[in-house]
Design a protein around this motif. Structure first.
Motif, short mmCIF file in Angstrom:
data_model
loop_
_atom_site.label_atom_id
_atom_site.label_comp_id
_atom_site.label_asym_id
_atom_site.label_seq_id
_atom_site.Cartn_x
_atom_site.Cartn_y
_atom_site.Cartn_z
N GLY A 97 -37.98 58.62 64.77
CA GLY A 97 -38.68 58.70 63.48
C GLY A 97 -37.76 58.39 62.31
O GLY A 97 -38.05 58.71 61.17
N THR A 99 -36.62 56.32 59.66
CA THR A 99 -37.14 55.18 58.91
C THR A 99 -36.22 54.81 57.76
O THR A 99 -36.63 54.08 56.86
CB THR A 99 -38.54 55.56 58.38
OG1 THR A 99 -39.21 56.35 59.37
CG2 THR A 99 -39.40 54.36 58.10
N LEU A 252 -36.78 62.75 62.15
CA LEU A 252 -36.67 62.62 60.70
C LEU A 252 -38.06 62.31 60.12
O LEU A 252 -38.80 61.50 60.67
CB LEU A 252 -35.70 61.49 60.37
CG LEU A 252 -35.26 61.38 58.91
CD1 LEU A 252 -34.41 62.57 58.50
CD2 LEU A 252 -34.49 60.09 58.66
N GLY A 253 -38.38 62.96 59.01
CA GLY A 253 -39.68 62.73 58.38
C GLY A 253 -40.80 63.30 59.23
O GLY A 253 -40.57 64.18 60.08
N LYS A 254 -42.02 62.81 59.00
CA LYS A 254 -43.17 63.36 59.72
C LYS A 254 -43.80 62.35 60.65
O LYS A 254 -44.71 62.68 61.42
CB LYS A 254 -44.21 63.86 58.71
CG LYS A 254 -43.71 65.07 57.94
CD LYS A 254 -44.78 65.71 57.11
CE LYS A 254 -44.29 67.01 56.49
NZ LYS A 254 -44.64 68.19 57.25
N MET A 255 -43.40 61.10 60.56
CA MET A 255 -44.04 60.05 61.35
C MET A 255 -43.08 59.47 62.39
O MET A 255 -41.92 59.21 62.09
CB MET A 255 -44.49 58.91 60.44
CG MET A 255 -45.50 59.33 59.38
SD MET A 255 -47.05 59.84 60.14
CE MET A 255 -48.12 59.80 58.70
N GLU A 261 -44.50 54.70 60.63
CA GLU A 261 -43.23 54.80 59.89
C GLU A 261 -43.18 53.83 58.71
O GLU A 261 -42.51 54.09 57.71
CB GLU A 261 -42.04 54.60 60.83
CG GLU A 261 -41.86 55.78 61.76
CD GLU A 261 -40.60 55.71 62.60
OE1 GLU A 261 -39.53 55.44 62.03
OE2 GLU A 261 -40.70 55.93 63.83
N GLU A 264 -44.86 55.73 56.09
CA GLU A 264 -43.96 56.78 55.59
C GLU A 264 -42.89 56.19 54.67
O GLU A 264 -42.54 56.78 53.64
CB GLU A 264 -43.32 57.49 56.79
CG GLU A 264 -42.44 58.65 56.40
CD GLU A 264 -42.16 59.56 57.59
OE1 GLU A 264 -41.53 59.11 58.55
OE2 GLU A 264 -42.59 60.73 57.55
CA CA Z 1 -40.16 59.37 60.32
#
Ligand code: CA
Ligand code: URA
Length: 444
Positions: A97, A99, A252-255, A261, A264
């Motif tokens: 994840g 990005t 990392l992040g939510k996607m 991504e 995102e």
């Molecule tokens: Ca991500």
């Protein structure tokens, strides 16, 4: 009569023995070995033996620097010396994840740096920048060297797939390491990573060395050693370089997934992204801004980059990047133009509590099972599928409410992926704080 494999001076077998017995190879010896191997004068079986000898005996800094430099020069090199700006590059040892490249390329360009970014495709449980950008309709990553350099000169930035004619030594050695169990040797990893960066022509380089469950090297001691080695070799070869060791225990992040991504990254470029992704992008970018001497204080550099994410400047550069490379910039305003999965499936919390663990490796593997990545080179990826993480470490979970959403296009491997995401989440009673994102900074 079959010719015995042999190179000028010492025979290959003598050099293998020298390393086997703990000796130090000279620059000339390393050059003969690598060039002999690339030109097929040295057969795979001898190179395999040498790699195993290096695996057990290691290489000192001077040997590693020579190996890196010789590998970098084994094919075409990008010459960015004629570019007007300060050419920079970022590399990550691979995450789930992650990005940041999509955010960083336009962000660094908006800060006035020159970005000639060569990236890779997804392999194993980690994603690849090239696959992510190819989820944008029309986006071309197969630029010729001429097209690529012309874009960098005109716009100050471009992104392309690695071409076959660059660093052939690394490609050939990696294939051999993969089947001889010699991947996890620090000097070989260091030379592999740095040879590609050196051939890429950047003057300022920042390396994001991941640590934790989803990282290539999960243990901090190993990551620290790798980071120090990369910085030392890069410095010896005349580059400005630093490494940041960052957390990859959770994604990392939510996607996680290609078009997810991209969305995102666009949100982050609009100043509406997840905080960890924004913070990491600014931390990594600040290193390069300092190397370029456009900023002199780390805090000012970080602040400047946050501003460029919030005032639309970086987003404008992303629009230019997409347009320059034949993609449809309308995706920035209209996410429905990006590939979207046919079904969304909630993963519900089995009980109430706090998320204490969210295993990045399992999430990466589950995304692969849905079709987001590759198990072997040559697999096709489904740009639409992936995993949306509603809850991350430290968040409260409510029984029966979603922890994550699977974006799915096919029933194949769905049950396995679903089970893996459930298993990736651990829910406990006591509150925990999310792990620190930036763990250590390693400078020359
Ligand atoms: Ca991500
Ligand atoms: N990444 C690389 O590019 N090379 C290695 O050897 C390991 C990770």
């Amino acid at each position: 009569m079959r010719l015995k494999p042999r190179i000028e001076g010492m025979k290959t077998v003598d050099l293998i023995r020298k390393k086997r017995d703990g000796g130090t190879l000279t620059r000339v010896e390393i050059r003969n070995l690598i060039n002999g191997f690339v030109s097929e004068k040295i057969p795979d079986y001898q190179m395999s033996a040498l790699l195993m000898a290096i695996y057990f005996r290691g290489m000192d800094e001077e040997e590693t620097a020579s190996l890196t430099d010789i590998m970098a020069h084994s094919g075409e090199m990008l010459d960015l010396s004629a570019m007007s700006g300060f050419p920079v590059d970022k590399h990550s040892t691979g995450g789930v994840g992650d990005t940041t490249s999509l955010v960083l390329i336009p962000l660094l360009a908006s800060a006035g740096l020159t970005v000639a970014k060569l990236s890779g495709r997804a392999l194993g449980h980690t994603g690849g920048t090239i696959d992510k950008l190819e989820s944008i309709p029309g986006f071309r990553t197969d630029l010729s060297r001429k097209e690529f350099l012309a874009l960098v000169e005109d716009s100050g930035f471009a992104l392309a797939d690695h071409t076959e004619d660059m660093v052939p030594a690394d490609r050939l050695l990696y294939e051999l390491r993969d089947v001889t169990s010699t991947i996890d040797s620090l000097p070989l990893i260091t030379a592999s990573i740095m040879s590609k960066k050196i051939a890429g022509g950047a003057r300022g380089i920042v390396i994001d060395v991941k640590v934790g469950a989803g990282a290539f090297l999960p243990r901090l001691e190993d990551s620290r050693q790798l980071a120090c080695g990369l910085v030392s070799i890069g410095t010896q070869l005349g580059r400005k370089i630093s490494a940041i060791i960052t957390d990859m225990s959770q994604p990392l992040g939510k996607m996680v997934g290609n078009s997810l991504e991209v969305k995102e990254a666009i949100r982050t470029l609009k100043g509406e992204g997840p905080q960890d992704l924004e913070d990491l992008s600014c931390e990594l970018g600040a290193e390069l801004l300092l190397f370029s001497e456009k900023e002199t204080r780390q805090e000012d550099a970080v602040q400047k980059l946050h501003e460029l994410l919030h005032n639309g400047a970086a987003l404008d550069k992303f629009r230019t990047l997409i347009g320059n490379q034949s993609g449809d910039p309308a995706v920035i305003e209209d996410f429905s133009l990006l590939p979207t999965a046919s079904k969304q499936i909630n993963i519900l919390a089995p009980r109430a509590g706090v998320v204490t663990e969210l295993n990045a490796l399992m999430i990466g593997r589950a995304a692969n099972l849905l079709g987001a990545g590759r198990f072997v080179k040559g697999d096709t990826v489904d740009h639409a599928v992936g995993i949306e993480l509603i809850k991350k470490i430290g968040d409260r979970a409510e029984k029966g409410k979603p922890l994550a959403i699977l974006h799915v296009n096919s029933a194949a491997s769905l049950e396995e992926a679903r089970a893996m995401v459930r298993e990736a989440y651990k829910i406990g009673e006591r509150s925990v704080v999310a792990p620190e994102l930036v763990i250590e900074r390693i400078a020359a």
